[in-house]
Each structure stands twice: as C-alpha cells, then as structure tokens.
Scaffold this motif. Structure first.
Motif, short mmCIF file in Angstrom:
data_model
loop_
_atom_site.label_atom_id
_atom_site.label_comp_id
_atom_site.label_asym_id
_atom_site.label_seq_id
_atom_site.Cartn_x
_atom_site.Cartn_y
_atom_site.Cartn_z
N ALA A 240 -9.21 4.43 13.55
CA ALA A 240 -9.11 4.39 14.87
C ALA A 240 -7.20 4.34 15.11
CB ALA A 240 -9.50 3.14 15.60
N THR A 241 -6.70 3.99 14.10
CA THR A 241 -5.22 3.78 14.06
C THR A 241 -4.63 4.55 12.92
OG1 THR A 241 -4.95 1.60 12.83
CG2 THR A 241 -5.56 1.36 15.12
N GLU A 242 -3.12 4.52 12.88
CA GLU A 242 -2.43 5.17 11.80
C GLU A 242 -1.82 3.86 11.14
OE1 GLU A 242 -1.86 8.82 11.04
OE2 GLU A 242 -3.63 8.53 11.75
N SER A 243 -2.42 2.70 11.09
CA SER A 243 -1.58 1.59 10.62
C SER A 243 -1.74 1.66 8.86
CB SER A 243 -2.26 0.33 10.85
OG SER A 243 -3.84 0.26 10.69
N LEU A 244 -2.57 2.43 8.40
CA LEU A 244 -2.98 2.23 6.97
C LEU A 244 -2.34 3.64 6.27
CD1 LEU A 244 -6.84 1.57 6.88
CD2 LEU A 244 -4.91 0.01 6.01
N ARG A 245 -1.97 4.49 7.09
CA ARG A 245 -1.42 5.81 6.58
C ARG A 245 -0.19 5.51 6.12
NH1 ARG A 245 -3.12 10.90 6.98
NH2 ARG A 245 -4.04 10.48 9.21
N GLY A 246 0.09 6.05 4.88
CA GLY A 246 1.64 5.96 4.21
C GLY A 246 1.79 4.63 3.57
N LEU A 247 0.57 3.70 3.66
CA LEU A 247 1.01 2.27 3.03
C LEU A 247 1.09 2.52 1.63
CD1 LEU A 247 0.94 -0.52 4.36
CD2 LEU A 247 -1.43 -0.89 3.63
N THR A 248 1.81 1.87 0.69
CA THR A 248 2.17 2.01 -0.41
C THR A 248 1.85 0.56 -1.23
OG1 THR A 248 4.31 3.15 -0.58
CG2 THR A 248 3.83 2.07 -2.39
N ILE A 249 0.62 0.96 -2.16
CA ILE A 249 -0.20 -0.08 -2.56
C ILE A 249 0.30 -0.07 -3.95
CG2 ILE A 249 -2.40 -0.82 -3.15
CD1 ILE A 249 -1.92 -0.51 -0.03
N THR A 250 0.93 -1.43 -4.52
CA THR A 250 1.46 -1.98 -5.61
C THR A 250 0.36 -2.43 -6.43
OG1 THR A 250 3.78 -2.10 -4.58
CG2 THR A 250 3.39 -3.00 -6.80
N THR A 251 0.60 -2.35 -7.94
CA THR A 251 -0.57 -2.78 -8.61
C THR A 251 -0.47 -4.52 -8.58
OG1 THR A 251 -1.14 -3.09 -10.79
CG2 THR A 251 1.24 -3.04 -10.54
N GLY A 252 -1.70 -4.94 -8.29
CA GLY A 252 -2.00 -6.33 -8.33
C GLY A 252 -1.99 -6.91 -7.05
N ASN A 253 -1.52 -6.20 -5.86
CA ASN A 253 -1.25 -6.73 -4.71
C ASN A 253 -2.36 -6.13 -3.88
OD1 ASN A 253 1.03 -7.95 -5.51
ND2 ASN A 253 2.29 -6.38 -4.37
N GLY A 254 -3.15 -7.15 -2.85
CA GLY A 254 -4.24 -6.79 -2.04
C GLY A 254 -5.37 -6.17 -3.15
N LEU A 255 -6.43 -5.55 -2.28
CA LEU A 255 -7.55 -5.29 -2.87
C LEU A 255 -7.47 -3.99 -3.66
CD1 LEU A 255 -10.74 -5.63 -3.12
CD2 LEU A 255 -10.95 -3.95 -1.26
N GLY A 256 -6.62 -2.99 -3.15
CA GLY A 256 -6.37 -1.65 -3.95
C GLY A 256 -5.39 -2.03 -4.97
N GLY A 257 -4.73 -2.87 -5.06
CA GLY A 257 -3.66 -3.31 -5.99
C GLY A 257 -4.50 -3.95 -7.51
N LYS A 258 -5.48 -4.56 -7.02
CA LYS A 258 -6.35 -5.38 -7.96
C LYS A 258 -7.17 -4.36 -8.56
CE LYS A 258 -9.96 -9.12 -8.46
NZ LYS A 258 -10.51 -10.17 -7.55
N THR A 259 -7.56 -3.22 -7.78
CA THR A 259 -8.26 -2.37 -8.25
C THR A 259 -7.57 -1.58 -9.09
OG1 THR A 259 -9.87 -2.12 -6.25
CG2 THR A 259 -9.77 -0.19 -7.62
N LEU A 260 -6.36 -1.05 -8.89
CA LEU A 260 -5.47 -0.21 -9.72
C LEU A 260 -5.26 -0.99 -10.87
CD1 LEU A 260 -3.59 2.12 -9.37
CD2 LEU A 260 -1.84 0.70 -8.60
N ALA A 261 -4.99 -2.46 -10.99
CA ALA A 261 -4.63 -3.01 -12.17
C ALA A 261 -5.78 -3.21 -13.13
CB ALA A 261 -4.33 -4.30 -11.56
#
Length: 290
Positions: A55-76
């Motif tokens: 519904a918003t653009e708040s997530l677009r362009g967000l840089t996910i770093t390894t270990g940080n947040g859910l995506g960063g945990k998945t990346l790690a």
C-alpha cells in the motif's frame, strides 16, 4: 534489455505467482546486485527492489544487510525464516521496523534465492495480521523461489557461454572441441530463455561460432542462402556433433528420445546424408555447425 532489468522482471513474476495463491497478499524482494556467475559469494547485502500488493513505498529501495532484520537473517543463514509478529519478535533485530510498520506488516516469511550455493537474493511473503505462517504459504514461496533460481541459473550459464564465444577462435583441435560443445549448449539453452533479446543474442553467438569454421567468402555466400534445417533439427544435430547420444540429446533439449530420432532423420534427409557423421560433416560444410 540488460541483465539487471531482465532479472527484475523475473523477480516481479515470482512475486505475482506468490500473490496469486491467495495466501500471501503482500510480496516483495530483491537480488544481490552484481551477483552473476562470477560474483555474489558471501553477499553482505541486497536491496528490496520489487513490490507486489503493498500500500506504500516504504520498503522499496531498502538495503538489507546480512544479519539485520528478517531478511538479513535469511541472507546470513541461507535458510527460510519467519516471524508471527515482526515488530515484537525476539528472534530478529529491528533496524527496519519503521519501514515494516509503515506498510502495516505483521507476519512475514523470508526465503533465500540460492543459485550454485550462493545466496542471490531474498523473497518475502507477508500478512497484515499476526498469524502463524504454516506449511502452505511456505510451499508457495519455495515454489516461486525455485522457479526463479532455475531462471537465474540458465541466465548465468548463457552469460558464461557468451563470454566464451567472445574469445578468438584458434586452429587448435582441442579448442574446436570446446567451441563445438559451447555451440551445442548455447542452442539448447536458447530454447529455455524467455527473454527474446537474450535468446536472440545466444542464437547470434551460435551463428558466429558456426561461421568461424568456414572461410570468409564461403561463409558469406552460405549466409545468403535459406537455412536448410529447422531450428529444432539444428539443435539436435548440434548435440549429436558434440558427441551426445540420442538419449543425452533428448535430456539436454528436454525432448523425447523418439522426437530426437525424428528430427535427426529429417536433418539427414535434407542434407543428403546416410549416417549421423555424414550429416554433421555436411552441416559443417554448409556453415551450420562449427
């Protein structure tokens, strides 16, 4: 269409497949930049570039770093991870809470995109309610991710072979064996590439490899003639020329062995050949094979 734009199209298609399931109304994700055939090992971050159902653009362009947040945990970890209520979860860090909260997301599932043991990106599915995401939503995301992984693997292999084709062709017999194998693989890959621009690039590279075996003047005169073989007949003959059996050619081209035999017989008839070897020699004489 460049590689990055083509990959973005494939990611969007995967997200739309996830939403069509009806189990995940919000889907988003992105790939590690520059993580092609020669890169991406030990990726430290990726950018969320594609959104579906937001519904918003708040997530677009967000840089996910390894270990940080859910995506960063998945990346790690290179493993699927999920939370039932993102904002209060104790199993992840909370660097991205403002963006997640702005979109109103609660339950979130993240699955890594892994190609040849390298994490190439992450796809997310999410709900705006704090419900536990069970096996069915996970299966939906895994299916979309696996299809994306296969597409990226094919694209990587195409780029590798195209790089090989850009090298000068020598008279070394061993080098010619590599050229012929690359030609056969390129033709097989071309039929599996959905991107018409990349597919045409592969076929152009195939033509370059084939013409490299023919002297310049002869190559020009042959290029002006209509191709005596259909694309599929040439695909089969290219596999045979690289030493593949009918069964191996069928597996490479994703055809039935009986279909391969039919194409091979047709090619032999058109080339006036009585054996497989005669057909390959005739095709090389015509500048159809390297």
């Amino acid at each position: 269409m460049d590689a990055q734009r083509a990959e973005a199209v494939e990611v969007r298609a995967a997200l739309l497949r996830m939403r069509r399931s009806g189990l995940l109304p919000v889907a988003f994700g992105g790939l590690v930049t520059g993580a092609g055939p020669a890169g991406g090992h030990g990726a430290r971050q990726f950018r969320i570039s594609e959104l579906a159902g937001t519904a918003t653009e708040s997530l677009r362009g967000l840089t996910i770093t390894t270990g940080n947040g859910l995506g960063g945990k998945t990346l790690a970890t290179a493993r699927p991870c999920s939370v039932t209520d993102y904002g209060v979860s104790r199993v992840i860090s909370h660097e991205y809470d403002p963006a997640v909260a702005a979109e109103g997301l609660r339950s979130v599932l993240a699955v890594p995109v892994v190609v040849r043991r390298r994490v190439r990106g992450v796809l997310y599915g999410a709900l705006r309610q704090p419900y536990a995401l069970g096996d069915r939503p996970l299966t939906v995301v895994l299916d979309a991710v696996r299809e994306l992984e296969q597409t990226l693997a094919v694209r990587d292999e195409a780029q590798r072979l195209l790089s090989f084709c850009q090298q000068p062709v020598t008279s070394d017999p061993r080098a010619w064996e590599q050229v012929r194998e690359a030609h056969s693989e390129l033709r097989a890959l071309a039929g599996r590439i959905p991107d018409p621009h990349l597919r045409q690039e592969l076929l152009t590279a195939c033509a370059r490899l084939a013409s490299a075996a023919v002297p310049g003047a002869a190559a020009e005169s042959r290029a002006a003639r209509p191709a005596p073989l259909t694309a599929r007949e040439l695909d089969v003959l290219a596999s045979v020329a690289s030493g593949a059996t009918n069964a191996a050619a069928a597996a490479r081209l994703r055809l039935r062995p009986e279909t391969v035999k039919s194409y091979l017989r047709s090619a032999m008839r058109k080339l006036g050949a009585h054996t497989r070897l005669e057909a390959v020699v005739a095709a090389r004489r015509e500048g159809l094979l390297p």
